[in-house]
Design a protein around this motif. Structure first.
Motif, PDB file in Angstrom:
ATOM      1  N   GLU A 103      -1.348 -56.472 -15.126  1.00 13.36           N
ATOM      2  CA  GLU A 103      -2.164 -57.098 -16.171  1.00 13.36           C
ATOM      3  C   GLU A 103      -2.835 -56.008 -16.993  1.00 13.36           C
ATOM      4  N   ILE A 104      -2.541 -56.017 -18.273  1.00 13.37           N
ATOM      5  CA  ILE A 104      -3.101 -55.010 -19.177  1.00 13.37           C
ATOM      6  C   ILE A 104      -4.122 -55.715 -20.065  1.00 13.37           C
ATOM      7  N   ASN A 105      -5.348 -55.244 -20.018  1.00 16.63           N
ATOM      8  CA  ASN A 105      -6.457 -55.915 -20.713  1.00 16.63           C
ATOM      9  C   ASN A 105      -6.481 -57.414 -20.392  1.00 16.63           C
ATOM     10  N   GLY A 106      -6.146 -57.737 -19.138  1.00 18.49           N
ATOM     11  CA  GLY A 106      -6.213 -59.128 -18.680  1.00 18.49           C
ATOM     12  C   GLY A 106      -4.984 -59.963 -18.975  1.00 18.49           C
ATOM     13  N   HIS A 107      -3.962 -59.376 -19.630  1.00 23.55           N
ATOM     14  CA  HIS A 107      -2.763 -60.143 -19.967  1.00 23.55           C
ATOM     15  C   HIS A 107      -1.579 -59.699 -19.107  1.00 23.55           C
ATOM     16  N   VAL A 122      -7.430 -41.181 -24.398  1.00 24.48           N
ATOM     17  CA  VAL A 122      -7.749 -42.614 -24.234  1.00 24.48           C
ATOM     18  C   VAL A 122      -8.317 -42.823 -22.830  1.00 24.48           C
ATOM     19  N   THR A 123      -9.280 -43.757 -22.739  1.00 27.76           N
ATOM     20  CA  THR A 123      -9.866 -44.075 -21.425  1.00 27.76           C
ATOM     21  C   THR A 123      -9.160 -45.287 -20.834  1.00 27.76           C
ATOM     22  N   PHE A 124      -8.843 -45.181 -19.549  1.00 29.06           N
ATOM     23  CA  PHE A 124      -8.220 -46.281 -18.813  1.00 29.06           C
ATOM     24  C   PHE A 124      -9.120 -46.675 -17.657  1.00 29.06           C
ATOM     25  N   LYS A 125      -9.146 -47.963 -17.353  1.00 30.72           N
ATOM     26  CA  LYS A 125      -9.807 -48.429 -16.126  1.00 30.72           C
ATOM     27  C   LYS A 125      -8.705 -49.013 -15.271  1.00 30.72           C
ATOM     28  N   ILE A 126      -8.408 -48.346 -14.178  1.00 33.42           N
ATOM     29  CA  ILE A 126      -7.286 -48.758 -13.332  1.00 33.42           C
ATOM     30  C   ILE A 126      -7.809 -49.270 -11.993  1.00 33.42           C
ATOM     31  N   TRP A 127      -7.235 -50.396 -11.551  1.00 32.70           N
ATOM     32  CA  TRP A 127      -7.665 -50.999 -10.286  1.00 32.70           C
ATOM     33  C   TRP A 127      -7.194 -50.146  -9.115  1.00 32.70           C
ATOM     34  N   ARG A 128      -8.128 -49.723  -8.291  1.00 32.72           N
ATOM     35  CA  ARG A 128      -7.782 -48.955  -7.091  1.00 32.72           C
ATOM     36  C   ARG A 128      -8.260 -49.715  -5.864  1.00 32.72           C
ATOM     37  N   THR A 129      -7.383 -49.867  -4.917  1.00 29.35           N
ATOM     38  CA  THR A 129      -7.801 -50.542  -3.685  1.00 29.35           C
ATOM     39  C   THR A 129      -8.461 -49.519  -2.770  1.00 29.35           C
ATOM     40  N   ASN A 130      -9.309 -50.021  -1.911  1.00 36.60           N
ATOM     41  CA  ASN A 130      -9.999 -49.136  -0.983  1.00 36.60           C
ATOM     42  C   ASN A 130      -9.037 -48.677   0.104  1.00 36.60           C
ATOM     43  N   PRO A 131      -9.293 -47.502   0.685  1.00 39.96           N
ATOM     44  CA  PRO A 131      -8.396 -47.002   1.723  1.00 39.96           C
ATOM     45  C   PRO A 131      -8.176 -48.054   2.796  1.00 39.96           C
ATOM     46  N   SER A 132      -6.924 -48.154   3.248  1.00 38.01           N
ATOM     47  CA  SER A 132      -6.586 -49.201   4.214  1.00 38.01           C
ATOM     48  C   SER A 132      -7.069 -48.850   5.613  1.00 38.01           C
ATOM     49  N   THR A 133      -7.139 -49.887   6.421  1.00 39.28           N
ATOM     50  CA  THR A 133      -7.369 -49.657   7.844  1.00 39.28           C
ATOM     51  C   THR A 133      -5.979 -49.580   8.478  1.00 39.28           C
ATOM     52  N   PRO A 189      -5.668 -51.800 -28.482  1.00 39.50           N
ATOM     53  CA  PRO A 189      -6.885 -51.195 -29.044  1.00 39.50           C
ATOM     54  C   PRO A 189      -7.358 -50.093 -28.092  1.00 39.50           C
ATOM     55  N   VAL A 190      -7.609 -48.903 -28.628  1.00 31.25           N
ATOM     56  CA  VAL A 190      -7.991 -47.807 -27.730  1.00 31.25           C
ATOM     57  C   VAL A 190      -9.442 -47.336 -27.986  1.00 31.25           C
ATOM     58  N   ASP A 191     -10.178 -48.117 -28.790  1.00 26.93           N
ATOM     59  CA  ASP A 191     -11.584 -47.767 -29.027  1.00 26.93           C
ATOM     60  C   ASP A 191     -12.433 -48.116 -27.798  1.00 26.93           C
ATOM     61  N   LYS A 192     -11.896 -48.940 -26.906  1.00 28.01           N
ATOM     62  CA  LYS A 192     -12.569 -49.198 -25.630  1.00 28.01           C
ATOM     63  C   LYS A 192     -11.548 -48.994 -24.500  1.00 28.01           C
ATOM     64  N   PRO A 193     -11.999 -48.889 -23.240  1.00 30.56           N
ATOM     65  CA  PRO A 193     -11.047 -48.595 -22.166  1.00 30.56           C
ATOM     66  C   PRO A 193      -9.953 -49.651 -22.043  1.00 30.56           C
ATOM     67  N   VAL A 194      -8.751 -49.175 -21.744  1.00 35.09           N
ATOM     68  CA  VAL A 194      -7.617 -50.069 -21.487  1.00 35.09           C
ATOM     69  C   VAL A 194      -7.638 -50.378 -19.987  1.00 35.09           C
ATOM     70  N   THR A 195      -7.742 -51.660 -19.629  1.00 40.28           N
ATOM     71  CA  THR A 195      -7.771 -51.982 -18.193  1.00 40.28           C
ATOM     72  C   THR A 195      -6.356 -52.282 -17.689  1.00 40.28           C
ATOM     73  N   ILE A 196      -6.073 -51.790 -16.505  1.00 39.22           N
ATOM     74  CA  ILE A 196      -4.778 -52.066 -15.856  1.00 39.22           C
ATOM     75  C   ILE A 196      -5.074 -52.517 -14.428  1.00 39.22           C
ATOM     76  N   GLU A 197      -4.594 -53.699 -14.095  1.00 37.28           N
ATOM     77  CA  GLU A 197      -4.835 -54.225 -12.740  1.00 37.28           C
ATOM     78  C   GLU A 197      -3.591 -54.961 -12.249  1.00 37.28           C
ATOM     79  N   PRO A 198      -3.498 -55.193 -10.944  1.00 32.13           N
ATOM     80  CA  PRO A 198      -2.308 -55.873 -10.417  1.00 32.13           C
ATOM     81  C   PRO A 198      -2.298 -57.344 -10.804  1.00 32.13           C
TER      82      PRO A 198
END
Ligand code: SF4
Ligand code: F3S
Ligand code: FES
Length: 259
Positions: free
Chosen positions: A72-76, A4-15, A89-98
């Motif tokens: 938030e998984i797929n915006g929920h 399964v494809t996931f799109k996971i939110w990654r923050t940029n390296p901190s200062t 649904p796994v036919d498209k990427p599952v998004t995971i974000e804070p």
């Protein structure tokens, strides 16, 4: 289930400035094998193990009881540990974000400390005098039933995250949010409590800003009937206190006597 494809939110390296942590970021794509019975947190851990060892995710119990893994998984807004892969649904990427409602610290981890600060403003439990010389009270189970529901709260803050007053309008300085209204209700409706929080509910906690959309109730993993059992009865108490014509007359009379 296979890969399964996931799109996971990654923050940029901190200062080196902690305040700027998590300021910017983007989705990054990962693929991982999903087998029967897995929840989203398992998939995140698998990705952490193989492809993203520095991926930050907060969790503790993996049993829906600590309230740490909110995201938030797929915006929920959902708990990562209680969301089954088989329900997505796994036919498209599952998004995971804070959670959107709170500042990001790193990747999936948010700073939820505002919720505790708002909670601290609420007047503490103030019991009536004990019924017995040994400092104990009598209470019937039927008197306590109502507040027991509110005590189930695991402080996951998913209800705060979904509420439009905080999410879209960012009125954190004027509205304590559904979680803190539930906390208010657990004190106000406690059979032993004699404190009066109605003025604070109106002015400090902004209960009038809730327009009963019930989105909070719909996301609560503990199935607390936030709107109907906590918020609406509190609104009624506030209305009785401020808009009851007899009470208003009494307050006017009191004011006149004081002036
Ligand atoms: Fe989470 Fe429900 Fe408590 Fe809100 S009321 S913080 S959704 S458990
Ligand atoms: Fe917000 Fe729940 Fe009221 S989502 S508007 S607190 S009913
Ligand atoms: Fe505790 Fe998800 S890890 S609620």
């Amino acid at each position: 289930m296979g890969e399964v494809t996931f799109k996971i939110w990654r923050t940029n390296p901190s200062t080196d400035n902690v305040e700027s942590l998590g300021g910017t970021g983007q989705f990054q794509e990962y693929r991982t094998d999903i087998s029967e019975g897995m929840v989203v947190l398992d998939a995140v851990h698998q990705i952490q193990e193989t492809d993203a060892t520095d991926l930050a995710v907060r969790w503790n119990c993996k049993a829906g009881k600590c309230g740490s893994c909110s995201a938030e998984i797929n915006g929920h807004p959902k708990l990562l540990c209680m969301t089954r892969m088989s329900d997505l649904p796994v036919d498209k990427p599952v998004t995971i974000e804070p959670m959107k409602c709170f500042p990001s610290i790193k990747d999936l981890v948010t700073d939820v400390s505002w919720n505790y600060k708002a909670k601290k403003q609420i007047k503490k439990f103030k019991p009536r005098k004990p019924d017995h010389p040994d400092g104990t009270w009598n209470m019937a189970q039927e008197d306590i039933d109502r507040v027991q529901e509110f005590r189930k709260c695991i402080e996951c803050f998913l209800c705060q995250d979904v509420c439009h007053v905080l999410r879209e309008h960012s009125m954190h300085d004027q509205f304590a949010g559904p979680r803190n209204l539930v906390y208010n209700a657990s004190l106000e409706m406690h059979p032993l409590d004699i404190e009066d929080r109605r003025e604070d509910l109106k002015k400090q906690d902004g209960i009038g800003l809730c327009n009963i959309t019930k989105c909070c109730t719909n996301v609560c993993p503990e199935n607390i009937t936030i709107t109907d059992n906590a918020i609406i009865p509190l609104k009624e108490r506030v209305a009785d206190r401020f808009y009851d014509p007899i009470f208003r007359l009494f307050r006017l009379h009191k004011k006149e006597r004081q002036s």
